[in-house]
Structure formats: structure tokens, C-alpha cells
Scaffold this active site. Structure first.
Site, PDB file in Angstrom:
ATOM      1  N   HIS A  42       0.924  -0.775   0.116  1.00  0.00           N
ATOM      2  CA  HIS A  42       0.096  -0.122   0.095  1.00  0.00           C
ATOM      3  C   HIS A  42       1.289   1.455  -0.031  1.00  0.00           C
ATOM      4  CE1 HIS A  42      -3.904  -2.071   1.767  1.00  0.00           C
ATOM      5  NE2 HIS A  42      -3.676  -2.551   0.284  1.00  0.00           N
ATOM      6  N   GLU A  44       1.213   3.661   2.098  1.00  0.00           N
ATOM      7  CA  GLU A  44       2.019   4.226   3.312  1.00  0.00           C
ATOM      8  C   GLU A  44       3.036   3.173   3.846  1.00  0.00           C
ATOM      9  OE1 GLU A  44      -2.200   3.943   4.408  1.00  0.00           O
ATOM     10  OE2 GLU A  44      -0.975   3.213   3.014  1.00  0.00           O
ATOM     11  N   GLY A 279     -23.284   1.910 -28.420  1.00  0.00           N
ATOM     12  CA  GLY A 279     -23.591   2.887 -29.326  1.00  0.00           C
ATOM     13  C   GLY A 279     -25.083   4.128 -28.486  1.00  0.00           C
TER      14      GLY A 279
END
Length: 343
Positions: A42, A44, A279
Site C-alpha cells: 500500500h 503508506e 452506441g
């Protein structure tokens, strides 16, 4: 915190949140990091690794509350406490029930000063995909529409490549890289023969979104389409009246594939975000069934005066028309880009 946000946006950690972290000591940055990919360390942890011993007594700025539970990686709170971080400044609280303030509580219980709510709205906004997925259990849905100024996605002969500029095209590929799945209708497959990949942007992270095609019956689709030579392809249909090798078939009852039902099915397959690229009929049904969380328009400075409409359905009565709120309006090369949310 702004630096932490900038770092966070570099990551592609779906289904995890994007997180950035910066460690400050004596007025200077001693470590920083971001969560690059699910399963990797992570933000940190990457910041602590860069800071080393200088992390002791330092302040951590992090865009999202540090985790406090075991997943693919150990709790970040434990590492912050062990490293001797003295203060943690948090952008926003993690809505995940496994965290949800518990990380803050653990840090405070161990003598770490914690401040929350710094640039909170901004920190929540760039993690809008994660926040919806974790709080509602549904994918975040973006509707992308590239069109002429008069709302056409193709001319009267069916030509549509490319209405928007090259820079807009690259921006679309960058968006695809962010999303777990890209969704189109059968007409788009027949007309454009798209690949729905991210070939126009750097993809060192190896992101490869699912390609989802919506059709009433399988026989509407050309078997030799480029899309069906790729991996991670799904076709949502009502009538399985043909065979397509190497694709996953999602069959629904009735005459039309229900967009809300399809989105819920994709959620069960672990997909946290869907980018709809048309579309016109698919766009209309997605708006009508209110599955769209955000719309991004790429407006080319051209007028076609006829051809295929960007939203192609029976339409809303004026008194009940869909209203939107603009979030951002900016130029990209010659194109005008509008980011908006349905009201």
C-alpha cells in the site's frame, strides 16, 4: 495532501482504492508512495520504505484512512506504529466496514496524533469508483460520448472514425485503463469493429478491461470481429441463436437486455466499474434505466447535419427530460470536454 492525491492518481489498484502517502519531517519530504496495484504494498508502506529511519517522529499525509485488517497485505496501521510515525493527517475515512474509522482509533490508541478531513471532498471524488462499489455493492458506471457539436456519432453513411481528436482518443484509452469493463452495443461492433483495448497509452501495469457487448441475439454479431479474438470478452443477449467461441455468454429473458440487470450481473463477477461507449441505443437505455453515475462528452468542433444520434431512443418528454450538472468543462486540443453527473 495535494501531493498525496497526485501520487494516488498514478495507481491502478482495482478493486482497491487509489491511495497516495507523503511523509514529512522537519519541513521536508523524506518518503512518499502510492498503491500501484492490488496485491502490491500500500501507499503508506512504500512511503515508509523510502523514509527509512527518518519516519520516526515524522508526519504522514495520506489520502485515505490507513487499513487495519489483513487482506492480501498486512495492516498499514501496524507498520505506521512500528515505524514511529507521530502524526497522521488523513484526507477521508475509508467507507469499507472492515476499516470505517477503526484505523483512526487504533492509531490514536497507540499515541499517534490523527487529523482527518483534509481536502476530504477531493479525496472522496477521485475514489468515486471505490466509494460506490464498497458502499452499494455495484459498479460505478461512466457513459462516454464522442460526438459532433450537433450530437452525431456517425455521418449519414455510417462513418464514425474518428469524430474526436487524437488527444481525445488517447484520453478515452486512458479512461479504459482505469475501468474494469468497457461496454458497447452490437451496432458499434458491426459498424466500427472496435478492439476496446488501451493500445494508445502506456500500459506497463498490464491493465486489460473486460469487453462487454450488448445485443438482442447472438446472430446479430459478426463472428470475425476483432473483439472476439481477444481475451476477457462477454456478450449479453436474450436469444442464443448462434455460437461464439471463446466468449462468455450472459443470457437474459425478454426482448431487450436489461441494463440494470446486466450491471448487477457484472458486479457479481467482481467488476467494480463499467465504461459505456455506445452506441446510441445502448446509451439511451443506460440513461433511461438510471444506471449512469457520470457522463463525459467529447465534443468535436464539427457539424454533420444528419447521421446517427449520440442518444438514440424514443426520448424523454420535455417536462421529464434528463437533467445533468456540469462538474468540469475544458478544452482538449480542438475538442471541448464536459464532465457531468445526471440529476
Amino acid at each position: 495532501m495535494k501531493r498525496a492525491i497526485t501520487l494516488a492518481k498514478k495507481g491502478y489498484p482495482s478493486p482497491n482504492p487509489r491511495v497516495g502517502a507523503v511523509i514529512i519531517k522537519n519541513g521536508r519530504i523524506v518518503g512518499e508512495g502510492y498503491h500501484a496495484k492490488a496485491g502490491l504494498p500500500h501507499a503508506e508502506i512504500n512511503a515508509l520504505k523510502e523514509a527509512g529511519e527518518e519516519a520516526r517522529g515524522a508526519t504522514l499525509y495520506v489520502s485515505l484512512e490507513p487499513c487495519c485488517h489483513y487482506g492480501r497485505t498486512p495492516p498499514c496501521t501496524d507498520s505506521l506504529i512500528s515505524a514511529g510515525i507521530s502524526k497522521v493527517v488523513i484526507g477521508c475515512v475509508d467507507p469499507n466496514p472492515l476499516v470505517g474509522g477503526k484505523g483512526i482509533e487504533i492509531l490514536r490508541d497507540h499515541g499517534v496524533e490523527v487529523k482527518t478531513g483534509v481536502l476530504e471532498e477531493e479525496c472522496e471524488k477521485f475514489n468515486e469508483i471505490y466509494f460506490k462499489h464498497i458502499t452499494k455493492g455495484e459498479p460505478f458506471v461512466l457513459l462516454k460520448m464522442a460526438m459532433s457539436l450537433d450530437g452525431r456519432i456517425a455521418d449519414r453513411y455510417g462513418n464514425s472514425r474518428y469524430i474526436a481528436s487524437e488527444k481525445s482518443l488517447k484520453a478515452v484509452h486512458k479512461l479504459r485503463k482505469r475501468y474494469d469493463a468497457v461496454l458497447v452495443g452490437a451496432n458499434t461492433v458491426r459498424r466500427d469493429d472496435p478492439q476496446l483495448d488501451v493500445r494508445y497509452v502506456n500500459n506497463r501495469e498490464g491493465r486489460d478491461p473486460y469487453k462487454v457487448v450488448v445485443t438482442t441475439r447472438l446472430s446479430n454479431l459478426p463472428k470475425n470481429a476483432k473483439l472476439f479474438k481477444k481475451e476477457k470478452v462477454m456478450v449479453a443477449c436474450c436469444k442464443k441463436d448462434s455460437d461464439l467461441e471463446g466468449v462468455e455468454i450472459l443470457q437474459f429473458p425478454g426482448e431487450k437486455v436489461p441494463m440494470r440487470g446486466l450491471i448487477k450481473t457484472l458486479a457479481k463477477k467482481g467488476i467494480t466499474s463499467v465504461m459505456i461507449e455506445g452506441g446510441g441505443e445502448v446509451s439511451w437505455r443506460a440513461l433511461k434505466e438510471k444506471v449512469v453515475d457520470k457522463i463525459i462528452f467529447f465534443l468535436s468542433p464539427t457539424i454533420l447535419g444528419g447521421g446517427k444520434s449520440v442518444v438514440d431512443g424514443e426520448g424523454f418528454p420535455l417536462k421529464d427530460c434528463l437533467k445533468i450538472s456540469y462538474e468540469k468543462v475544458y478544452k482538449l486540443d480542438k475538442d471541448l470536454v464536459i464532465e457531468a453527473v445526471p440529476l
